[in-house]
Design a protein around this motif. Structure first.
Motif, PDB file in Angstrom:
ATOM      1  N   ASP A 351     103.738  31.010  47.235  1.00 44.61           N
ATOM      2  CA  ASP A 351     104.332  31.495  48.488  1.00 44.61           C
ATOM      3  C   ASP A 351     104.759  30.327  49.373  1.00 44.61           C
ATOM      4  O   ASP A 351     105.801  30.383  50.033  1.00 44.61           O
ATOM      5  CB  ASP A 351     103.339  32.387  49.236  1.00 44.61           C
ATOM      6  CG  ASP A 351     103.088  33.711  48.520  1.00 44.61           C
ATOM      7  OD1 ASP A 351     103.889  34.062  47.633  1.00 44.61           O
ATOM      8  OD2 ASP A 351     102.091  34.382  48.844  1.00 44.61           O
ATOM      9  N   TYR A 352     103.948  29.270  49.391  1.00 39.05           N
ATOM     10  CA  TYR A 352     104.270  28.097  50.213  1.00 39.05           C
ATOM     11  C   TYR A 352     105.512  27.390  49.668  1.00 39.05           C
ATOM     12  O   TYR A 352     106.386  26.951  50.433  1.00 39.05           O
ATOM     13  CB  TYR A 352     103.078  27.147  50.226  1.00 39.05           C
ATOM     14  CG  TYR A 352     103.198  26.005  51.204  1.00 39.05           C
ATOM     15  CD1 TYR A 352     103.326  26.232  52.570  1.00 39.05           C
ATOM     16  CD2 TYR A 352     103.194  24.685  50.767  1.00 39.05           C
ATOM     17  CE1 TYR A 352     103.434  25.183  53.476  1.00 39.05           C
ATOM     18  CE2 TYR A 352     103.291  23.621  51.654  1.00 39.05           C
ATOM     19  CZ  TYR A 352     103.415  23.884  53.006  1.00 39.05           C
ATOM     20  OH  TYR A 352     103.538  22.839  53.895  1.00 39.05           O
ATOM     21  N   TYR A 353     105.597  27.304  48.342  1.00 39.41           N
ATOM     22  CA  TYR A 353     106.775  26.709  47.703  1.00 39.41           C
ATOM     23  C   TYR A 353     108.024  27.526  48.036  1.00 39.41           C
ATOM     24  O   TYR A 353     109.065  26.966  48.417  1.00 39.41           O
ATOM     25  CB  TYR A 353     106.569  26.640  46.186  1.00 39.41           C
ATOM     26  CG  TYR A 353     107.805  26.242  45.415  1.00 39.41           C
ATOM     27  CD1 TYR A 353     108.152  24.901  45.259  1.00 39.41           C
ATOM     28  CD2 TYR A 353     108.626  27.212  44.841  1.00 39.41           C
ATOM     29  CE1 TYR A 353     109.288  24.541  44.554  1.00 39.41           C
ATOM     30  CE2 TYR A 353     109.766  26.857  44.131  1.00 39.41           C
ATOM     31  CZ  TYR A 353     110.089  25.527  43.992  1.00 39.41           C
ATOM     32  OH  TYR A 353     111.219  25.174  43.295  1.00 39.41           O
ATOM     33  N   ASP A 354     107.925  28.856  47.907  1.00 41.95           N
ATOM     34  CA  ASP A 354     109.065  29.731  48.202  1.00 41.95           C
ATOM     35  C   ASP A 354     109.474  29.625  49.666  1.00 41.95           C
ATOM     36  O   ASP A 354     110.667  29.684  49.999  1.00 41.95           O
ATOM     37  CB  ASP A 354     108.724  31.182  47.861  1.00 41.95           C
ATOM     38  CG  ASP A 354     108.577  31.409  46.365  1.00 41.95           C
ATOM     39  OD1 ASP A 354     109.111  30.591  45.596  1.00 41.95           O
ATOM     40  OD2 ASP A 354     107.931  32.398  45.964  1.00 41.95           O
ATOM     41  N   SER A 358     113.106  28.539  51.011  1.00 42.97           N
ATOM     42  CA  SER A 358     113.874  29.408  51.897  1.00 42.97           C
ATOM     43  C   SER A 358     114.319  28.675  53.167  1.00 42.97           C
ATOM     44  O   SER A 358     115.261  29.097  53.835  1.00 42.97           O
ATOM     45  CB  SER A 358     113.055  30.648  52.278  1.00 42.97           C
ATOM     46  OG  SER A 358     111.941  30.292  53.100  1.00 42.97           O
ATOM     47  N   GLN A 359     113.633  27.588  53.491  1.00 43.93           N
ATOM     48  CA  GLN A 359     113.988  26.779  54.662  1.00 43.93           C
ATOM     49  C   GLN A 359     115.057  25.739  54.338  1.00 43.93           C
ATOM     50  O   GLN A 359     115.389  24.907  55.177  1.00 43.93           O
ATOM     51  CB  GLN A 359     112.743  26.084  55.212  1.00 43.93           C
ATOM     52  CG  GLN A 359     111.707  27.057  55.795  1.00 43.93           C
ATOM     53  CD  GLN A 359     110.416  26.368  56.192  1.00 43.93           C
ATOM     54  OE1 GLN A 359     110.176  25.207  55.837  1.00 43.93           O
ATOM     55  NE2 GLN A 359     109.568  27.074  56.923  1.00 43.93           N
ATOM     56  N   GLY A 360     115.559  25.792  53.115  1.00 43.56           N
ATOM     57  CA  GLY A 360     116.624  24.882  52.718  1.00 43.56           C
ATOM     58  C   GLY A 360     116.151  23.618  52.033  1.00 43.56           C
ATOM     59  O   GLY A 360     116.965  22.725  51.755  1.00 43.56           O
ATOM     60  N   LYS A 361     114.852  23.518  51.751  1.00 47.73           N
ATOM     61  CA  LYS A 361     114.330  22.330  51.075  1.00 47.73           C
ATOM     62  C   LYS A 361     114.733  22.349  49.602  1.00 47.73           C
ATOM     63  O   LYS A 361     114.826  23.402  48.980  1.00 47.73           O
ATOM     64  CB  LYS A 361     112.800  22.280  51.171  1.00 47.73           C
ATOM     65  CG  LYS A 361     112.242  22.389  52.585  1.00 47.73           C
ATOM     66  CD  LYS A 361     112.571  21.187  53.426  1.00 47.73           C
ATOM     67  CE  LYS A 361     111.888  21.277  54.794  1.00 47.73           C
ATOM     68  NZ  LYS A 361     112.244  20.134  55.662  1.00 47.73           N
ATOM     69  N   SER A 362     114.952  21.170  49.049  1.00 48.85           N
ATOM     70  CA  SER A 362     115.257  21.068  47.618  1.00 48.85           C
ATOM     71  C   SER A 362     113.994  21.349  46.802  1.00 48.85           C
ATOM     72  O   SER A 362     112.880  21.372  47.340  1.00 48.85           O
ATOM     73  CB  SER A 362     115.780  19.671  47.287  1.00 48.85           C
ATOM     74  OG  SER A 362     114.753  18.702  47.455  1.00 48.85           O
TER      75      SER A 362
END
Length: 394
Positions: A351-354, A358-362
């Protein structure tokens, strides 16, 4: 306080002693051998002072200091390890343009005398060597894996030349049948000319694992129509590469078995994190040495070199920056390898990765955020000797 500066060499070391209070050089730089007699000479020079009034410093470079370091720790002396970059910078700040072993001992004493709040050295302890064997084994594991990857790439190059259709016949590479056929025949031409009964024996593999759908007859037909070239040199190279890969894999199994034994004896709560194996857990702990030397989680993140690089100048502040990549490259490699199964097997990390994605991180940046979260969890588990509980992270 007596400051003892030691410049490390392969066959001999140099030592000097300075009184921290007065700055007086009590012992001018003198050489001693890297053997039992030399170590006893060193002890004879510093035994004149109480153990708790002596601080010994040496550069943390290479491996030549390991024997002396362990010897001094066993004698209960306080030993500080100094980054070679620190000694070089200190020498340049003092206007020094000459580097020699004798002057370096005094340079080390000068660094030890620092009254800065943040000391330019780190004290070590006997606990550092408790994980020495594990550190050597996990690094050897990394080295063998890299060698296997190099040899596997060379093997694929040869296969592409002598039998380019070969990989398409198998669902996965490097299985027992896959390697057995190559090791015995080495090319499409040899397979096409082989007796079908001899070829069938390569498929007769006992043991666990799924059986492949490919048959000896289908393989032989494919070999007859192959566009691969006939090369005796490549056939020989394939057989030799496979023999080498098999040897390295056997060595890897032996090393991993010993790592698992060490990990079981250590019984660290780090293994309770889903996705962390005996190897990865042991590698992380061994590279840090003793996590209790770090006062807070941010310091183990910084030590791993996975903290984001902060750049600010006047009114400008960089919004995007890479990680610092300081510290052990083996530790970073293990962390980036282990975060994949940790995310896969733990919903909290997934969930933290997703969220970061979703915040635009690669993908790589999101992995970095998860690694820093994982290190904070590891720090808490190890320092409190507590088992992992995913519900506490929600």
């Amino acid at each position: 306080m007596k400051l003892v500066g030691i410049d490390i060499g392969k066959h001999k070391h140099f030592v000097s002693i300075v009184d921290k209070l007065t700055g007086e050089i009590i012992l001018q730089p003198v050489a001693f051998s890297n053997n039992a007699q030399g170590f006893e000479f060193l002890i004879s020079q510093i035994a004149l002072y109480p153990v708790d009034s002596v601080l010994i410093g040496m550069e943390d470079t290479g491996h030549y200091h390991f024997a002396l370091l362990r010897f001094l720790l066993q004698k209960n002396y306080n030993v500080a390890l100094i980054n070679p970059k620190t000694t070089d910078l200190n020498r340049r700040m003092d206007g020094g343009i000459t580097k020699n072993d004798k002057l370096d001992t005094l340079n080390i004493c000068d660094i030890l005398s620092s009254n800065k709040l943040k000391k330019p050295y780190r004290l070590t302890s006997s606990k550092k060597f408790d994980l020495y064997e594990q550190k050597q084994l996990t690094r050897l594991h990394h080295s063998l894996k890299e060698q296997i990857n190099v040899l596997s790439n060379r093997l694929q190059k040869c296969i592409d030349l002598v039998f380019p259709e070969y990989n398409a016949l198998f669902k996965s590479k490097y299985g027992k049948v896959y390697m057995s056929i190559l090791k015995q025949f080495g090319s499409a031409k040899a397979i096409a000319q082989a007796d079908i009964r001899t070829l069938r024996k390569c498929f007769d593999i006992t043991g666990r694992g799924n059986r492949i759908s490919l048959t000896a007859e289908k393989l032989k037909e494919s070999a007859k129509t192959s566009v691969g070239i006939s090369s005796l040199a490549d056939e020989m190279q394939i057989k030799h590469l496979i023999a080498h890969i098999e040897l390295l894999n056997d060595q890897l199994k032996e090393i991993d078995k010993k790592i698992e034994e060490f990990s079981t004896d250590l019984n660290s709560p780090i293994i309770s994190v889903p996705g962390i194996s005996h190897f990865s857990g042991t590698s992380i702990l061994a590279e840090y040495g003793d996590i209790f030397n770090y006062s807070k989680p941010s310091k183990i993140i910084k030590a791993a070199g996975v903290a984001p690089f902060h750049y600010e100048s006047s009114q400008y502040e960089a919004k995007h920056s890479a990680i610092t990549k300081q510290g052990s490259s083996y530790l970073r490699k293990t962390l980036y390898q282990v975060i994949v199964p940790v995310i896969r097997f733990n919903k909290v990390f997934k969930d933290y990765y997703d969220l970061k994605r979703s915040q635009g991180k690669s993908h790589r940046c999101a992995q970095g955020h998860c690694i820093r979260k994982l290190l904070r969890v590891i720090y808490h588990l190890v320092t409190t000797n507590q088992q992992f509980d995913a519900s506490l992270l929600r």
